[in-house]
Write a protein that holds these residues in place. Sequence first.
Motif, PDB file in Angstrom:
ATOM      1  N   PRO A 145     -21.459  16.518 123.972  1.00 59.69           N
ATOM      2  CA  PRO A 145     -22.326  17.509 123.756  1.00 59.69           C
ATOM      3  C   PRO A 145     -21.299  18.957 124.019  1.00 59.69           C
ATOM      4  O   PRO A 145     -21.914  19.927 123.685  1.00 59.69           O
ATOM      5  CB  PRO A 145     -23.277  17.565 124.657  1.00 59.69           C
ATOM      6  N   LYS A 146     -20.042  18.874 124.823  1.00 67.01           N
ATOM      7  CA  LYS A 146     -19.579  19.901 124.970  1.00 67.01           C
ATOM      8  C   LYS A 146     -18.677  20.538 123.891  1.00 67.01           C
ATOM      9  O   LYS A 146     -18.327  21.808 123.666  1.00 67.01           O
ATOM     10  CB  LYS A 146     -18.273  19.713 125.985  1.00 67.01           C
ATOM     11  N   GLY A 147     -18.149  19.792 122.767  1.00 68.11           N
ATOM     12  CA  GLY A 147     -17.615  20.328 121.727  1.00 68.11           C
ATOM     13  C   GLY A 147     -17.293  19.326 120.522  1.00 68.11           C
ATOM     14  O   GLY A 147     -17.997  18.344 120.474  1.00 68.11           O
ATOM     15  N   ASN A 148     -16.638  19.767 119.389  1.00 68.18           N
ATOM     16  CA  ASN A 148     -16.495  19.064 118.339  1.00 68.18           C
ATOM     17  C   ASN A 148     -15.356  19.466 117.398  1.00 68.18           C
ATOM     18  O   ASN A 148     -15.022  19.041 116.342  1.00 68.18           O
ATOM     19  CB  ASN A 148     -17.805  19.359 117.290  1.00 68.18           C
ATOM     20  N   ASP A 149     -14.325  20.183 118.220  1.00 64.59           N
ATOM     21  CA  ASP A 149     -12.907  19.948 117.730  1.00 64.59           C
ATOM     22  C   ASP A 149     -12.195  18.900 117.491  1.00 64.59           C
ATOM     23  O   ASP A 149     -12.664  17.914 118.316  1.00 64.59           O
ATOM     24  CB  ASP A 149     -12.270  21.449 118.353  1.00 64.59           C
ATOM     25  N   ASP A 150     -11.037  18.913 116.710  1.00 65.64           N
ATOM     26  CA  ASP A 150     -10.477  17.550 116.461  1.00 65.64           C
ATOM     27  C   ASP A 150      -8.846  17.939 117.107  1.00 65.64           C
ATOM     28  O   ASP A 150      -8.252  18.612 116.130  1.00 65.64           O
ATOM     29  CB  ASP A 150     -10.507  17.158 115.063  1.00 65.64           C
ATOM     30  N   PRO A 151      -8.479  17.346 117.937  1.00 66.44           N
ATOM     31  CA  PRO A 151      -6.752  17.358 117.894  1.00 66.44           C
ATOM     32  C   PRO A 151      -6.188  16.738 116.520  1.00 66.44           C
ATOM     33  O   PRO A 151      -6.661  15.659 115.891  1.00 66.44           O
ATOM     34  CB  PRO A 151      -6.622  16.530 119.097  1.00 66.44           C
ATOM     35  N   ILE A 152      -5.057  17.253 116.305  1.00 66.40           N
ATOM     36  CA  ILE A 152      -4.561  16.767 114.946  1.00 66.40           C
ATOM     37  C   ILE A 152      -3.208  16.076 115.639  1.00 66.40           C
ATOM     38  O   ILE A 152      -2.301  16.781 116.032  1.00 66.40           O
ATOM     39  CB  ILE A 152      -4.029  18.013 114.170  1.00 66.40           C
ATOM     40  N   GLY A 153      -3.400  14.884 115.629  1.00 67.74           N
ATOM     41  CA  GLY A 153      -2.278  14.063 115.921  1.00 67.74           C
ATOM     42  C   GLY A 153      -2.143  13.983 117.448  1.00 67.74           C
ATOM     43  O   GLY A 153      -2.866  14.627 118.281  1.00 67.74           O
ATOM     44  N   ASN A 154      -1.206  13.527 118.129  1.00 68.07           N
ATOM     45  CA  ASN A 154      -0.699  13.805 119.520  1.00 68.07           C
ATOM     46  C   ASN A 154      -0.174  15.064 119.947  1.00 68.07           C
ATOM     47  O   ASN A 154       0.862  15.520 119.428  1.00 68.07           O
ATOM     48  CB  ASN A 154       0.000  12.739 119.953  1.00 68.07           C
ATOM     49  N   PRO A 155      -0.265  15.521 121.378  1.00 71.63           N
ATOM     50  CA  PRO A 155       0.434  16.629 121.826  1.00 71.63           C
ATOM     51  C   PRO A 155       2.051  16.448 121.838  1.00 71.63           C
ATOM     52  O   PRO A 155       2.273  15.131 122.251  1.00 71.63           O
ATOM     53  CB  PRO A 155       0.035  16.649 123.139  1.00 71.63           C
ATOM     54  N   GLN A 156       2.958  17.082 121.625  1.00 71.50           N
ATOM     55  CA  GLN A 156       4.295  16.969 121.748  1.00 71.50           C
ATOM     56  C   GLN A 156       5.061  17.831 122.626  1.00 71.50           C
ATOM     57  O   GLN A 156       4.579  19.247 122.610  1.00 71.50           O
ATOM     58  CB  GLN A 156       4.833  17.282 120.257  1.00 71.50           C
ATOM     59  N   GLN A 157       6.050  17.494 123.000  1.00 74.58           N
ATOM     60  CA  GLN A 157       7.202  18.539 123.829  1.00 74.58           C
ATOM     61  C   GLN A 157       8.020  19.287 122.835  1.00 74.58           C
ATOM     62  O   GLN A 157       8.340  18.876 121.961  1.00 74.58           O
ATOM     63  CB  GLN A 157       7.999  17.503 124.566  1.00 74.58           C
ATOM     64  N   LEU A 169       8.113  20.685 114.930  1.00 77.30           N
ATOM     65  CA  LEU A 169       7.381  19.430 115.214  1.00 77.30           C
ATOM     66  C   LEU A 169       6.416  19.173 114.081  1.00 77.30           C
ATOM     67  O   LEU A 169       6.016  20.046 113.675  1.00 77.30           O
ATOM     68  CB  LEU A 169       6.394  19.942 116.476  1.00 77.30           C
ATOM     69  N   HIS A 170       5.964  17.832 113.895  1.00 74.82           N
ATOM     70  CA  HIS A 170       5.084  17.325 113.025  1.00 74.82           C
ATOM     71  C   HIS A 170       3.793  16.657 113.757  1.00 74.82           C
ATOM     72  O   HIS A 170       3.824  15.935 114.578  1.00 74.82           O
ATOM     73  CB  HIS A 170       5.874  16.036 112.240  1.00 74.82           C
ATOM     74  N   PHE A 171       2.491  16.987 113.210  1.00 75.29           N
ATOM     75  CA  PHE A 171       1.210  16.854 113.615  1.00 75.29           C
ATOM     76  C   PHE A 171       0.631  16.272 112.627  1.00 75.29           C
ATOM     77  O   PHE A 171       0.196  16.726 111.628  1.00 75.29           O
ATOM     78  CB  PHE A 171       0.646  18.029 114.237  1.00 75.29           C
ATOM     79  N   HIS A 172       0.189  14.667 112.867  1.00 75.60           N
ATOM     80  CA  HIS A 172      -0.445  13.964 112.065  1.00 75.60           C
ATOM     81  C   HIS A 172      -1.502  13.279 112.570  1.00 75.60           C
ATOM     82  O   HIS A 172      -1.806  12.829 113.637  1.00 75.60           O
ATOM     83  CB  HIS A 172       0.285  12.698 111.499  1.00 75.60           C
ATOM     84  N   GLY A 173      -2.798  13.640 112.055  1.00 76.72           N
ATOM     85  CA  GLY A 173      -3.960  13.320 112.663  1.00 76.72           C
ATOM     86  C   GLY A 173      -5.323  14.046 112.040  1.00 76.72           C
ATOM     87  O   GLY A 173      -5.035  14.865 111.381  1.00 76.72           O
ATOM     88  N   ALA A 174      -6.262  13.334 112.111  1.00 79.14           N
ATOM     89  CA  ALA A 174      -7.832  13.749 111.612  1.00 79.14           C
ATOM     90  C   ALA A 174      -7.507  13.972 110.174  1.00 79.14           C
ATOM     91  O   ALA A 174      -8.156  14.564 109.434  1.00 79.14           O
ATOM     92  CB  ALA A 174      -8.078  15.129 112.367  1.00 79.14           C
ATOM     93  N   GLY A 176      -5.077  14.934 108.560  1.00 77.42           N
ATOM     94  CA  GLY A 176      -4.309  16.236 108.265  1.00 77.42           C
ATOM     95  C   GLY A 176      -2.741  16.020 108.684  1.00 77.42           C
ATOM     96  O   GLY A 176      -2.292  15.219 109.565  1.00 77.42           O
ATOM     97  N   TYR A 177      -1.980  16.745 108.038  1.00 76.09           N
ATOM     98  CA  TYR A 177      -0.609  16.822 108.465  1.00 76.09           C
ATOM     99  C   TYR A 177      -0.020  18.362 108.464  1.00 76.09           C
ATOM    100  O   TYR A 177      -0.034  18.911 107.455  1.00 76.09           O
ATOM    101  CB  TYR A 177       0.244  15.928 107.404  1.00 76.09           C
ATOM    102  N   TYR A 178       0.545  18.657 109.502  1.00 78.31           N
ATOM    103  CA  TYR A 178       0.780  20.064 109.887  1.00 78.31           C
ATOM    104  C   TYR A 178       2.247  19.920 110.333  1.00 78.31           C
ATOM    105  O   TYR A 178       3.007  19.164 111.209  1.00 78.31           O
ATOM    106  CB  TYR A 178       0.113  20.815 110.897  1.00 78.31           C
ATOM    107  N   ARG A 179       3.281  20.924 109.850  1.00 77.66           N
ATOM    108  CA  ARG A 179       4.555  21.103 110.581  1.00 77.66           C
ATOM    109  C   ARG A 179       4.533  22.525 111.382  1.00 77.66           C
ATOM    110  O   ARG A 179       4.243  23.803 110.395  1.00 77.66           O
ATOM    111  CB  ARG A 179       5.863  21.009 109.404  1.00 77.66           C
ATOM    112  N   ILE A 180       4.995  22.528 112.324  1.00 74.48           N
ATOM    113  CA  ILE A 180       5.358  23.993 113.248  1.00 74.48           C
ATOM    114  C   ILE A 180       6.515  24.040 113.616  1.00 74.48           C
ATOM    115  O   ILE A 180       7.099  23.079 114.355  1.00 74.48           O
ATOM    116  CB  ILE A 180       4.100  23.840 114.298  1.00 74.48           C
ATOM    117  N   ARG A 181       7.008  25.213 113.559  1.00 74.95           N
ATOM    118  CA  ARG A 181       8.420  25.643 113.904  1.00 74.95           C
ATOM    119  C   ARG A 181       8.605  26.542 114.920  1.00 74.95           C
ATOM    120  O   ARG A 181       7.658  27.405 114.928  1.00 74.95           O
ATOM    121  CB  ARG A 181       9.092  26.111 112.705  1.00 74.95           C
TER     122      ARG A 181
END
Length: 185
Positions: A145-157, A169-174, A176-181
């Motif tokens: 009941p606290k929230g409903n957001d979704d992590p996209i993949g695993n946290p990364q260093q 970094l590449h985030f795969h999950g839910a 989706g697929y995101y690339r962050i520079r």
Amino acid sequence: MSSLVIDAVRCREETDEIGSDDVYVVVFRGDPKAPFGSNVGVHGPGSVWSDFDTTEFEGTDVPIAKFFPDAVYVVMLVEEDNARDISGAEVIGAWKSQLGLVWRGAMLSLAFGNSLPPSPAAAAAAAQNIAQAMLGLASVYMELPKGNDDPIGNPQQVVITPANTTPLLHFHGAGGYYRIRFKVA
């Protein structure tokens, strides 16, 4: 003072949620020197990281943490549903407290073994401990009941080195697929 900056976010595939994605990041910074301080920040979605559809790109620089060359950084990408689950002094305080305990435990273990400053492998292991703790906290704060957001993949260093000044970094999950520079500015 320098900052760790997200300078590009590319949505390769939006998540399985209905409609466009609004995303934010939870960023951890740990100091490998005694007393092993740490911090947690939350950035987005705001006007910059809202309404992502597949193939969209955002190149606005967003500072996410103070930069120290020896610090360890871990980033979690999250898809926001109704409102940002990781917000408010109580919730962010809980994340800071819990991740700080995990960080200090990892660093004290290295200190007792006379392994400070940590080697890159030891820093990566400590970052993995933080990533696992972030997922544990997400299971509490991003679930009903606290929230409903979704992590996209695993946290990364995020590792900034002279040879890699703009890590991607590449985030795969839910779904989706995101690339962050990242960069330092």
